[in-house]
Scaffold this motif. Structure first.
Motif, PDB file in Angstrom:
ATOM      1  N   THR A   9       0.842  -1.188   0.000  1.00 37.98           N
ATOM      2  CA  THR A   9       0.000   0.000   0.000  1.00 37.98           C
ATOM      3  C   THR A   9       0.883   1.246   0.000  1.00 37.98           C
ATOM      4  O   THR A   9       0.649   2.186  -0.760  1.00 37.98           O
ATOM      5  CB  THR A   9      -0.893   0.003   1.262  1.00 37.98           C
ATOM      6  OG1 THR A   9      -1.590  -1.230   1.314  1.00 37.98           O
ATOM      7  CG2 THR A   9      -1.863   1.161   1.262  1.00 37.98           C
ATOM      8  N   SER A  10       1.924   1.231   0.832  1.00 41.14           N
ATOM      9  CA  SER A  10       2.792   2.405   0.953  1.00 41.14           C
ATOM     10  C   SER A  10       4.099   2.248   0.170  1.00 41.14           C
ATOM     11  O   SER A  10       4.556   3.186  -0.473  1.00 41.14           O
ATOM     12  CB  SER A  10       3.140   2.661   2.418  1.00 41.14           C
ATOM     13  OG  SER A  10       1.968   2.773   3.178  1.00 41.14           O
ATOM     14  N   GLU A 347       2.021  11.903   8.602  1.00 42.57           N
ATOM     15  CA  GLU A 347       2.838  10.684   8.668  1.00 42.57           C
ATOM     16  C   GLU A 347       4.145  10.972   9.416  1.00 42.57           C
ATOM     17  O   GLU A 347       4.579  10.191  10.255  1.00 42.57           O
ATOM     18  CB  GLU A 347       3.119  10.144   7.266  1.00 42.57           C
ATOM     19  CG  GLU A 347       3.908   8.839   7.301  1.00 42.57           C
ATOM     20  CD  GLU A 347       4.200   8.242   5.926  1.00 42.57           C
ATOM     21  OE1 GLU A 347       4.033   8.944   4.913  1.00 42.57           O
ATOM     22  OE2 GLU A 347       4.603   7.062   5.884  1.00 42.57           O
TER      23      GLU A 347
HETATM   24  N1  LIG Z   1       8.819   4.558  12.896  1.00 41.59           N
HETATM   25  C1  LIG Z   1       7.586   4.328  12.449  1.00 41.59           C
HETATM   26  N2  LIG Z   1       6.547   4.356  13.299  1.00 41.59           N
HETATM   27  C2  LIG Z   1       5.291   4.142  12.863  1.00 41.59           C
HETATM   28  N3  LIG Z   1       4.985   3.838  11.587  1.00 41.59           N
HETATM   29  C3  LIG Z   1       5.989   3.785  10.699  1.00 41.59           C
HETATM   30  C4  LIG Z   1       7.337   4.025  11.075  1.00 41.59           C
HETATM   31  N4  LIG Z   1       8.102   3.899   9.961  1.00 41.59           N
HETATM   32  C5  LIG Z   1       7.272   3.600   8.941  1.00 41.59           C
HETATM   33  N5  LIG Z   1       5.995   3.534   9.372  1.00 41.59           N
HETATM   34  C6  LIG Z   1       4.786   3.266   8.593  1.00 41.59           C
HETATM   35  O1  LIG Z   1       4.856   1.989   7.983  1.00 41.59           O
HETATM   36  C7  LIG Z   1       3.909   1.976   6.897  1.00 41.59           C
HETATM   37  C8  LIG Z   1       4.525   1.277   5.719  1.00 41.59           C
HETATM   38  O2  LIG Z   1       4.807  -0.027   6.056  1.00 41.59           O
HETATM   39  P1  LIG Z   1       5.047  -1.141   4.958  1.00 41.59           P
HETATM   40  O3  LIG Z   1       6.078  -0.708   4.001  1.00 41.59           O
HETATM   41  O4  LIG Z   1       5.221  -2.430   5.662  1.00 41.59           O
HETATM   42  O5  LIG Z   1       3.602  -1.110   4.256  1.00 41.59           O
HETATM   43  P2  LIG Z   1       3.151  -1.734   2.880  1.00 41.59           P
HETATM   44  O6  LIG Z   1       3.803  -3.062   2.716  1.00 41.59           O
HETATM   45  O7  LIG Z   1       3.360  -0.744   1.823  1.00 41.59           O
HETATM   46  O8  LIG Z   1       1.575  -1.880   3.121  1.00 41.59           O
HETATM   47  P3  LIG Z   1       0.623  -3.172   3.078  1.00 41.59           P
HETATM   48  O9  LIG Z   1       1.448  -4.350   3.412  1.00 41.59           O
HETATM   49  O10 LIG Z   1      -0.409  -2.870   4.118  1.00 41.59           O
HETATM   50  O11 LIG Z   1       0.050  -3.196   1.714  1.00 41.59           O
HETATM   51  C9  LIG Z   1       3.570   3.424   6.593  1.00 41.59           C
HETATM   52  O12 LIG Z   1       2.245   3.706   7.038  1.00 41.59           O
HETATM   53  C10 LIG Z   1       4.611   4.193   7.408  1.00 41.59           C
HETATM   54  O13 LIG Z   1       4.144   5.451   7.838  1.00 41.59           O
END
Ligand SMILES: Nc1ncnc2c1ncn2[C@@H]1O[C@H](COP(=O)(O)OP(=O)(O)OP(=O)(O)O)[C@@H](O)[C@H]1O
Ligand SMILES: [Mg+2]
Length: 462
Positions: A9-10, A347
């Protein structure tokens, strides 16, 4: 060659196992890229207008209609040249309008797409064009056929980008992939949303040049990765807390035997919901939430930056009569890129608050010197709903398995937050929590899965 793709997603990432070694695909210098695409608007050029036979026929029809009008109104007939010049002007104007409509609705500008942070920066700098962030959040929503086509094209562009970069890096054509999927997609249509999400991904992968794709649940992929590191057989809980979803699996892993996936659980909520929470709790009161008489749903729409219909709804509102300073701030927030910037600030504040008890951001793009301060208690309030839901999911998983797991493996970007870690620990008291790489747990497992034949991952029914 077959690779693993974490279409997040991100953030998105890709990897393969080459000669027994995990190799992550590099996007520039990075091992992942923000799942965002920017399409510069194609401005139709009037110089491209040529009178094709079809357009010539339209001109003739206009000339004939004008002659008829003149006769019926009893006016003096104008010269043929004059009539024709006017007719061409009308046909050309219609042609331009048609091109403009096509350019904004279609894939015309897709060749010039930019990806990742570059996409977000280009959008904010240029102030025109289209930015699509987190398209995965929309896969499970009710989409009209035209919008669905656009979403498929966007996903296809991202997958093609991944495929071409991987092909270049590995020096061999990449034509197959194992793509991660959440246990439960974010959806407005229940289970049908999940089906739609998979069909969008399948179609996009085909357009992107993949001959064959299969899907693996993201926590099962993370389990595959954890499995590699376990010398002894054990039953473990795997928790992947990402941007859009929180996914859990229970698996029997380790000792070089075949990993067995017993069960999985999903919650269609993740870090992006925390951003919206921070935005609504700490930012929106400064835009008049609960203070100005503007209905609360307007603020939810403004904060929901990944939901295009909600964003459109917010931009349509008229805030000219709202009391100051809120009216001006809301109007500034309706400007191009402002909700995207606000979301980035939310964020950042969320991430800062995960490392410290205080954080502040300045929203100069709304109003010079507009500063927002927040403390740990604000983050607690903003994240309460998400943490409660996540806690309930984990408690459910613990109740369903009916025994203590040997360990809990934790991955996903949101698992970096100490508040989130604490809540995970509370659901599994006394159980060892193993922290994997928050960004790369899933993609590493997908690379393993891509290497192995499907028969090497045993799965029981969910
Ligand atoms: N230190 C932190 N504290 C809290 N959240 C964080 C931190 N660093 C990154 N994030 C959050 O982690 C998220 C991204 O994580 P990740 O890359 O695992 O997601 P993704 O794999 O893209 O999403 P999904 O698996 O749900 O489709 C974002 O929402 C980001 O703001
Ligand atoms: Mg993920």
């Amino acid at each position: 060659m077959r690779i693993g793709i974490d279409f997040g997603t991100s953030y998105s990432a890709a990897a393969a196992v080459v000669d027994g070694q995990l190799e992550l695909v590099r996007f520039g210098d990075a091992r992942q890229f923000r799942t965002a695409v920017f399409f510069p608007e194609v401005v139709p050029n009037v110089d491209d207008f040529v009178l094709t036979p079809a357009l010539e026929a339209q001109v003739d029809a206009f000339v004939r209609a004008s002659r008829l009008d003149e006769r019926q109104a009893g006016r003096t007939p104008r010269g043929e040249m004059d009539l024709r010049r006017d007719a061409i002007r009308v046909v050309r104007r219609q042609w331009m309008e048609e091109r403009t409509r096509e350019a904004s609705a279609s894939v015309a500008s897709f060749q010039d797409a930019l990806f990742g942070e570059e996409a977000v920066d280009a959008y904010l700098e240029e102030g025109t064009g289209n930015l699509i962030e987190s398209p995965k959040s929309m896969f499970g929503y009710k989409l009209d056929p035209r919008v669905r086509k656009t979403i498929v094209s966007i996903a296809a562009h991202i997958l093609e980008h991944v495929r071409l970069v991987a092909t270049r890096q590995f020096g061999t054509p990449v034509r197959e992939a194992v793509i991660g999927r959440p246990v439960e997609f974010r959806s407005s249509m229940g289970a049908a949303g999940g089906e739609q999400a998979l069909s969008i991904l399948r179609e996009a992968a085909r357009i992107a040049g993949f001959d064959e794709v299969s899907f693996l649940e993201e926590p099962a992929a993370a389990a595959m990765h954890y499995h590699q590191s376990l010398a002894e057989r054990q039953r473990a809980i795997i928790v992947d807390i990402g941007g859009g979803t929180t996914d859990v699996a229970y698996a029997e892993l380790g000792a070089g035997e075949v990993p067995i996936m017993h069960r999985s659980w999903g919650l269609p909520r993740g870090g992006t919901d925390l951003d919206v929470g921070v935005s609504l709790h700490s930012f929106m009161p400064r835009f008049g939430k609960d203070l100005s008489g503007v209905p609360v749903h307007h603020f939810v729409e403004a904060a929901s930056v990944h939901n295009l219909p909600k964003q459109r709804e917010f931009r349509k509102q008229d805030y000219r009569l709202v009391d100051e300073p809120f009216g001006s701030r809301l109007r500034a927030l309706q400007g191009t890129g402002a909700t995207t910037r606000l979301n980035q600030s939310a964020e950042r504040m969320k991430i800062d608050l995960s490392a410290s008890d205080e954080a502040s951001v300045t929203l100069d793009f709304i109003e010079a010197g507009l500063k927002i301060d927040a403390v740990a208690g604000d983050f607690r309030a903003a994240s309460e709903d998400f943490l409660d839901r996540m806690g309930r999911l984990l408690d459910q998983a613990q109740a369903d398995i009916g025994e203590a797991p040997a360990s809990v493996f934790l991955t996903g970007g949101t698992s970096r937050s100490p508040q989130v870690r604490e809540r995970v620990g509370a659901s599994f008291p006394g159980i060892r929590v193993v922290h994997g790489d928050p960004s790369l747990g899933v993609v590493s497992g997908l690379a393993q899965a891509a290497l192995l034949s499907n028969s090497s991952i045993a799965s029981e029914s969910r």
